[in-house]
Design a protein around this motif. Structure first.
Motif, PDB file in Angstrom:
ATOM      1  N   GLY A 114       0.809  -1.204   0.000  1.00 39.44           N
ATOM      2  CA  GLY A 114       0.000   0.000   0.000  1.00 39.44           C
ATOM      3  C   GLY A 114       0.850   1.264   0.000  1.00 39.44           C
ATOM      4  O   GLY A 114       1.899   1.325   0.648  1.00 39.44           O
ATOM      5  N   LYS A 115       0.412   2.278  -0.743  1.00 35.83           N
ATOM      6  CA  LYS A 115       1.121   3.567  -0.802  1.00 35.83           C
ATOM      7  C   LYS A 115       0.515   4.502   0.243  1.00 35.83           C
ATOM      8  O   LYS A 115      -0.678   4.808   0.202  1.00 35.83           O
ATOM      9  CB  LYS A 115       1.001   4.167  -2.202  1.00 35.83           C
ATOM     10  N   ILE A 116       1.377   4.963   1.155  1.00 38.62           N
ATOM     11  CA  ILE A 116       0.908   5.743   2.301  1.00 38.62           C
ATOM     12  C   ILE A 116       0.873   7.227   1.938  1.00 38.62           C
ATOM     13  O   ILE A 116       1.809   7.753   1.343  1.00 38.62           O
ATOM     14  CB  ILE A 116       1.826   5.518   3.515  1.00 38.62           C
ATOM     15  N   HIS A 117      -0.231   7.869   2.306  1.00 44.40           N
ATOM     16  CA  HIS A 117      -0.376   9.315   2.143  1.00 44.40           C
ATOM     17  C   HIS A 117      -0.687   9.929   3.499  1.00 44.40           C
ATOM     18  O   HIS A 117      -1.337   9.302   4.340  1.00 44.40           O
ATOM     19  CB  HIS A 117      -1.491   9.654   1.158  1.00 44.40           C
ATOM     20  N   CYS A 118      -0.231  11.145   3.703  1.00 47.80           N
ATOM     21  CA  CYS A 118      -0.567  11.866   4.936  1.00 47.80           C
ATOM     22  C   CYS A 118      -2.038  12.229   4.892  1.00 47.80           C
ATOM     23  O   CYS A 118      -2.530  12.777   3.901  1.00 47.80           O
ATOM     24  CB  CYS A 118       0.292  13.126   5.051  1.00 47.80           C
ATOM     25  N   TYR A 119      -2.762  11.955   5.948  1.00 49.69           N
ATOM     26  CA  TYR A 119      -4.196  12.230   5.928  1.00 49.69           C
ATOM     27  C   TYR A 119      -4.512  13.698   6.207  1.00 49.69           C
ATOM     28  O   TYR A 119      -5.680  14.087   6.200  1.00 49.69           O
ATOM     29  CB  TYR A 119      -4.957  11.316   6.901  1.00 49.69           C
ATOM     30  N   GLN A 120      -3.475  14.513   6.445  1.00 54.21           N
ATOM     31  CA  GLN A 120      -3.713  15.946   6.584  1.00 54.21           C
ATOM     32  C   GLN A 120      -3.367  16.699   5.301  1.00 54.21           C
ATOM     33  O   GLN A 120      -4.174  17.432   4.762  1.00 54.21           O
ATOM     34  CB  GLN A 120      -2.908  16.513   7.756  1.00 54.21           C
ATOM     35  N   CYS A 121      -2.142  16.489   4.789  1.00 52.18           N
ATOM     36  CA  CYS A 121      -1.730  17.224   3.599  1.00 52.18           C
ATOM     37  C   CYS A 121      -1.881  16.409   2.321  1.00 52.18           C
ATOM     38  O   CYS A 121      -1.662  16.936   1.223  1.00 52.18           O
ATOM     39  CB  CYS A 121      -0.289  17.700   3.749  1.00 52.18           C
ATOM     40  N   GLN A 122      -2.226  15.118   2.433  1.00 55.20           N
ATOM     41  CA  GLN A 122      -2.457  14.216   1.294  1.00 55.20           C
ATOM     42  C   GLN A 122      -1.198  13.913   0.478  1.00 55.20           C
ATOM     43  O   GLN A 122      -1.284  13.280  -0.570  1.00 55.20           O
ATOM     44  CB  GLN A 122      -3.539  14.776   0.352  1.00 55.20           C
ATOM     45  N   LEU A 123      -0.033  14.358   0.947  1.00 52.28           N
ATOM     46  CA  LEU A 123       1.204  14.074   0.222  1.00 52.28           C
ATOM     47  C   LEU A 123       1.657  12.644   0.496  1.00 52.28           C
ATOM     48  O   LEU A 123       1.447  12.126   1.592  1.00 52.28           O
ATOM     49  CB  LEU A 123       2.303  15.059   0.646  1.00 52.28           C
ATOM     50  N   PRO A 124       2.283  12.003  -0.496  1.00 52.28           N
ATOM     51  CA  PRO A 124       2.775  10.641  -0.277  1.00 52.28           C
ATOM     52  C   PRO A 124       3.815  10.602   0.831  1.00 52.28           C
ATOM     53  O   PRO A 124       4.603  11.541   1.001  1.00 52.28           O
ATOM     54  CB  PRO A 124       3.394  10.261  -1.627  1.00 52.28           C
ATOM     55  N   ILE A 125       3.811   9.530   1.601  1.00 50.36           N
ATOM     56  CA  ILE A 125       4.799   9.316   2.659  1.00 50.36           C
ATOM     57  C   ILE A 125       5.677   8.147   2.232  1.00 50.36           C
ATOM     58  O   ILE A 125       5.176   7.068   1.927  1.00 50.36           O
ATOM     59  CB  ILE A 125       4.123   9.014   4.006  1.00 50.36           C
ATOM     60  N   THR A 126       6.975   8.403   2.210  1.00 53.78           N
ATOM     61  CA  THR A 126       7.906   7.355   1.802  1.00 53.78           C
ATOM     62  C   THR A 126       8.923   7.140   2.903  1.00 53.78           C
ATOM     63  O   THR A 126       9.499   8.100   3.421  1.00 53.78           O
ATOM     64  CB  THR A 126       8.635   7.735   0.506  1.00 53.78           C
ATOM     65  N   GLN A 127       9.128   5.920   3.268  1.00 48.83           N
ATOM     66  CA  GLN A 127      10.123   5.590   4.278  1.00 48.83           C
ATOM     67  C   GLN A 127      11.474   5.381   3.586  1.00 48.83           C
ATOM     68  O   GLN A 127      11.571   4.649   2.603  1.00 48.83           O
ATOM     69  CB  GLN A 127       9.717   4.320   5.026  1.00 48.83           C
ATOM     70  N   HIS A 128      12.502   6.086   4.087  1.00 51.26           N
ATOM     71  CA  HIS A 128      13.853   5.956   3.538  1.00 51.26           C
ATOM     72  C   HIS A 128      14.803   5.457   4.617  1.00 51.26           C
ATOM     73  O   HIS A 128      14.742   5.934   5.756  1.00 51.26           O
ATOM     74  CB  HIS A 128      14.378   7.305   3.017  1.00 51.26           C
ATOM     75  N   THR A 129      15.669   4.553   4.241  1.00 50.10           N
ATOM     76  CA  THR A 129      16.748   4.157   5.165  1.00 50.10           C
ATOM     77  C   THR A 129      17.885   5.165   5.027  1.00 50.10           C
ATOM     78  O   THR A 129      17.987   5.872   4.005  1.00 50.10           O
ATOM     79  CB  THR A 129      17.260   2.753   4.815  1.00 50.10           C
ATOM     80  N   PRO A 130      18.779   5.292   6.034  1.00 52.08           N
ATOM     81  CA  PRO A 130      19.930   6.196   5.898  1.00 52.08           C
ATOM     82  C   PRO A 130      20.746   5.908   4.642  1.00 52.08           C
ATOM     83  O   PRO A 130      21.234   6.826   3.980  1.00 52.08           O
ATOM     84  CB  PRO A 130      20.721   5.926   7.174  1.00 52.08           C
ATOM     85  N   LYS A 131      20.865   4.628   4.286  1.00 51.65           N
ATOM     86  CA  LYS A 131      21.638   4.283   3.095  1.00 51.65           C
ATOM     87  C   LYS A 131      20.971   4.830   1.838  1.00 51.65           C
ATOM     88  O   LYS A 131      21.644   5.335   0.925  1.00 51.65           O
ATOM     89  CB  LYS A 131      21.784   2.767   3.014  1.00 51.65           C
ATOM     90  N   GLN A 132      19.617   4.750   1.759  1.00 54.82           N
ATOM     91  CA  GLN A 132      18.903   5.271   0.604  1.00 54.82           C
ATOM     92  C   GLN A 132      19.047   6.783   0.499  1.00 54.82           C
ATOM     93  O   GLN A 132      19.194   7.333  -0.591  1.00 54.82           O
ATOM     94  CB  GLN A 132      17.422   4.877   0.675  1.00 54.82           C
TER      95      GLN A 132
END
Length: 848
Positions: A114-132
């Motif tokens: 599933g692609k996560i979006h912020c339910y306030q600003c509707q912008l996509p949320i992406t999880q990044h590792t420090p390496k990424q």
């Protein structure tokens, strides 16, 4: 073979029968002839008992001993599964998706891809590792200036002394405040009334190949310091100093802009039975109780639950975070609101990222596998989010059938109780193919059924009869469908062979244009803003494939609109534009298939009011007067009259730890409900318990001279319920039996005059002969000056109507159109109508 010897359950007359294994076998016969007694109360009950007996001694201690079925011998039984018409649960949290387990696969799918979006600003949320994050920085041009920042305050007021103290404690020498960089010891005094954004400067780097380790260490340090957020500011080579750009990354599921944190996305995130996944407003029910001042008592009584769709989650049951995670552009609540017929092409066409294909492919394959079975059994118009407590008995059974087919079991015995209930002939063909698939998988399938097409498609038919109740319980015929046709003493054979037929009226009742209810712009659910004319003083059938909009038009639009006009209180109707002609009726009588109360104390004698008359008769006897017994003494709801152990229920419930509870006759009164003192009083040699144990047909003869009792009993016989016992609990009745019991109660009353009756599939559970009797009863009501609207699939009743309104052509979004309106002969000419196609095979063209 499954060999049954000496079956005597209920009305069965010590019968012996051999039932072929691994074949499709139909048990048929008139209503009350003993079909369910043989299939469910004997064969399945013994299979259940044998199943428990197969457990270890340790396991059996958790189960109470089930009583053996009233049969001398049953052998050759495979493990048995019974799919009856009773709801397995009335839990408001149970849905089509949960009982088929499709919802579990969907939760797993959403949590993985599933692609996560912020339910306030509707912008996509992406999880990044420090390496990424480091890899993204290294893609910048060489000699780009980079600042690795740890955001510690975002647009927050206060003097921020604690934040600055933290930066000093970490021995960092620079801080950025409102996009200006300061030495930590030269920070200007901050106005507590103003809002500030503060970030620690962890490192300043110029992008070069050899800075890899230093860059990664700086990112990891910023991640730890800011608890999951890393800001990267960069200035491209030769760019002016004011052209710094910035990007904020999150190493957790959090919105870097709104600072909203998502916990780790797991399947339980999408569970409306989990506090973390349930809507905060309705607590995962999808609906809220109405409590507004305009809700009258009448409204609450009619609507039953008096609930409305939750405005916070729009009925999806899910929390805001769960509704902000998307797959194929839809969140889970939107996915389960798709009709199954639409969900199948969605999952067939949805594309997942190539890297996630190994994860998504098996999940989507299993989801599609189960969705297609649901479509095959004729419930493609349902949604996965539909509550199971809103399903009819037939729909609930077919959903469980699809689950069984999808499970892939073999060498199992299935007992299905009239699976064709509520299905149009077109859908019934697909259902039969699904049942055949179950049988071809190496299972024995036993159907209790009246449907002609189902009987003709069986490998083997067992016909019980010849009548109902005490006149039934015998094997009239057994063999192939063709062999049954040759048995002259079989009612089923008579109808299959054409020796008996349900008559078609020689002349339809004329339609009076001045006496018509006109409904325009009906657009509820899938209705396509249709205009419908419903003639009065005649028998009207509303037809169409399952899900075409019949119930929406009649039960959810017309009925509430008329009740509101009659000032009787009703839930809001589905939308329509205008309604005229409702003033031409005096009253509206809705006879549906809902259970008659939830208490086991209800029975035909109480529902029809016969018990009140019986109590007066028994209290007037000489013995009752000697003992000082009044009418109250003969009520099994009274402490003075009831059995003290079961309190008038006649049964005791055995709680089965890991299986549904089981009821047995009360050991004190033997199921007679009354105490010994009350049973001493006799009327014509029968006690009150003896009378309640009579079938309705027997009671009609016994009380022939008592008008107050004989009239309602005759009405019960007129709708084909003569086989029921007077004291039989209403909780044991099928939906069709409950409806006919309500109809008989209305038939027994004095004429209302210009009443409009609305019935929903009254032929449910009826044999050909019973349908003939029912149709005659309906016509008597119309002949007495009343009007009748019947939602029905049975072609024998449809072709006996004066007027037919056909909806379709398909179910769900493919339905909701008015295809035809006219006599059955008129509808038979409409090729676009599936009802018309089947009627055309039965109705000859009228003579010129």
């Amino acid at each position: 073979m499954i060999r049954v010897v000496g079956a005597k359950t209920h009305s069965l007359k010590n019968i012996d029968v051999d039932i072929p294994r691994d074949q499709l076998v139909v048990i048929t016969g008139p209503s009350g002839s003993g079909k369910s007694s043989l299939a469910i109360d004997t064969i399945f009950a013994e299979g259940q008992r044998q199943y428990i007996e197969s457990f270890s001694v340790y396991s059996r201690q958790f189960f109470k001993q089930l009583p053996a079925a009233d049969v001398d011998l049953i052998e050759g039984l495979p493990p048995m599964i019974c799919l009856d018409q009773k709801h397995g649960t009335t839990n408001r949290r149970s849905t089509v998706g949960t009982i088929t387990e499709i919802y579990d696969y969907l939760r797993l799918l959403m949590s993985r891809v599933g692609k996560i979006h912020c339910y306030q600003c509707q912008l996509p949320i992406t999880q990044h590792t420090p390496k990424q994050i480091g890899e993204l920085i290294r893609q910048l041009p060489e000699r780009t200036k980079v600042m690795v920042l740890a955001p510690l305050a975002t647009h927050a007021d206060g003097d921020h002394a604690a934040v600055l103290k933290t930066i000093r404690r970490e021995r960092l020498v620079r801080v950025r405040i409102d996009r200006e960089v300061y030495d930590i010891d030269q920070v200007p005094e901050l106005n507590p009334a103003n809002r500030h954004s503060i970030a620690a400067v962890v490192d300043r780097i110029i992008v070069r190949a050899e800075v890899n380790n230093r860059l990664l260490e700086a990112i990891e340090f910023a991640d730890r310091l800011s608890n999951g957020k890393v800001a990267i500011a960069n200035l491209l080579p030769d760019a002016r100093d004011e052209n710094w750009s910035e990007q904020v990354f999150s190493t957790r599921y959090a919105c870097a802009q709104c600072d909203l944190l998502y916990g780790e996305i797991q399947p339980r995130t999408f569970s409306f039975n989990n506090p973390g996944g349930a809507c905060e407003c309705c607590e995962g029910l999808g609906e809220v109780e109405l409590a507004s001042s305009d809700q009258t008592n009448a409204t609450l009584e009619f609507d039953g639950n008096a609930t409305a769709t939750c405005s916070a989650c729009q009925g999806s049951r899910l929390s805001r975070p769960a509704r902000s995670i998307y797959f194929g552009g839809l969140h889970l609540g939107q996915l389960v609101s798709l009709p199954i017929d639409e969900a199948i092409p969605f999952f067939e066409g949805v594309a997942a990222p190539e890297l996630l294909e190994p994860v998504t492919a098996p999940l989507i394959r299993e989801i599609l596998h189960r969705l297609k079975f649901l479509r095959h059994v004729g419930v493609g118009y349902l949604t996965l989010g539909r509550g199971t407590n809103s399903l009819s008995g037939g729909e609930h059974q077919r959903v469980r059938l699809a689950t069984s087919i999808g499970s892939g079991l073999s060498n199992v015995g299935y007992i299905l109780d009239e699976p064709s209930i509520g299905l149009h002939q077109r859908d019934n063909e697909r259902l039969l193919e699904s049942i055949r698939e179950l049988q071809r998988s190496g299972n024995s399938v036993l159907l209790v059924e009246h449907d002609e097409a189902t009987i003709r498609s069986a490998d083997y038919v067992i016909d019980l009869g010849p009548g109902a109740g005490q006149r039934g319980g015998r094997i009239v015929a057994a063999g192939s469908p063709l062999e049954i046709c040759d048995v002259a003493g079989s009612l089923t054979g008579d109808y299959l062979a054409g020796r008996k037929k349900i008559p078609i009226p020689l002349q339809r009742r004329p339609i009076n244009p001045a006496r018509v209810i006109s409904l325009t712009g009906a657009s509820g659910r899938n209705l396509k803003s249709i205009d419908v004319q419903i003639p009065l003083d005649v028998l009207v059938c509303v037809t169409g494939v399952s899900g075409s909009g019949k119930s929406t038009l009649i039960n959810q639009t017309l009925v509430p609109a008329i009740l509101t006009l009659l000032d009787r209180g009703a839930p809001l109707s589905q939308p329509y534009k205008t309604m005229t002609g409702a003033n031409l009726i005096n009253t509206l009588i809705v006879v549906d298939q809902k259970p008659i109360g939830q208490s086991a104390r209800g029975c035909p004698a109480t529902v029809t009011g016969i018990l009140d008359s019986l109590r007066k008769i028994f209290s007037a006897t000489k013995r009752a007067k000697q003992l000082g017994f009044g009418t109250t003494r003969f009520s099994f709801n009274s402490k003075t009259g009831w059995c003290p152990l079961c309190r008038g229920l006649g049964v005791q419930k055995i709680e089965m730890s890991f299986m549904p509870d089981f009821e047995v006759a009360c050991e004190a009164c033997g199921g007679r409900r009354y105490n010994l003192q009350t049973l001493q009083v006799k009327f014509n040699e029968l006690s009150i318990a003896d009378v309640l144990g009579l079938s309705i047909e027997q009671a009609r003869d016994f009380f022939d001279g008592f008008e107050q009792i004989a009239r309602p009993l005759q009405s019960l016989m007129d709708v084909g319920l003569g086989y029921l016992e007077l004291g039989q609990s209403t909780t044991t009745l099928s939906g069709g039996e409950s409806q006919r019991l309500k109809l008989a109660t209305e038939l027994a009353k004095q004429d209302h005059g210009h009443a409009l009756y609305v019935l929903d599939e009254p032929t449910t559970g009826l044999h050909f002969e019973d349908i003939r009797v029912l149709l005659a009863a309906l016509n008597r009501l119309v002949d007495r000056g009343n009007s009748m609207i019947v939602i029905e699939h049975n072609l024998d009743l449809v072709r006996g109507a004066d007027w037919v309104i056909d909806l379709g052509p398909e179910g769900g979004s493919g339905g909701g159109e008015l295809l035809a309106a006219g006599t059955p002969e008129d509808v038979a000419k409409v090729l676009r109508s599936f009802t018309g196609q089947y009627l055309s095979k039965l109705i000859s063209p009228p003579p010129v």
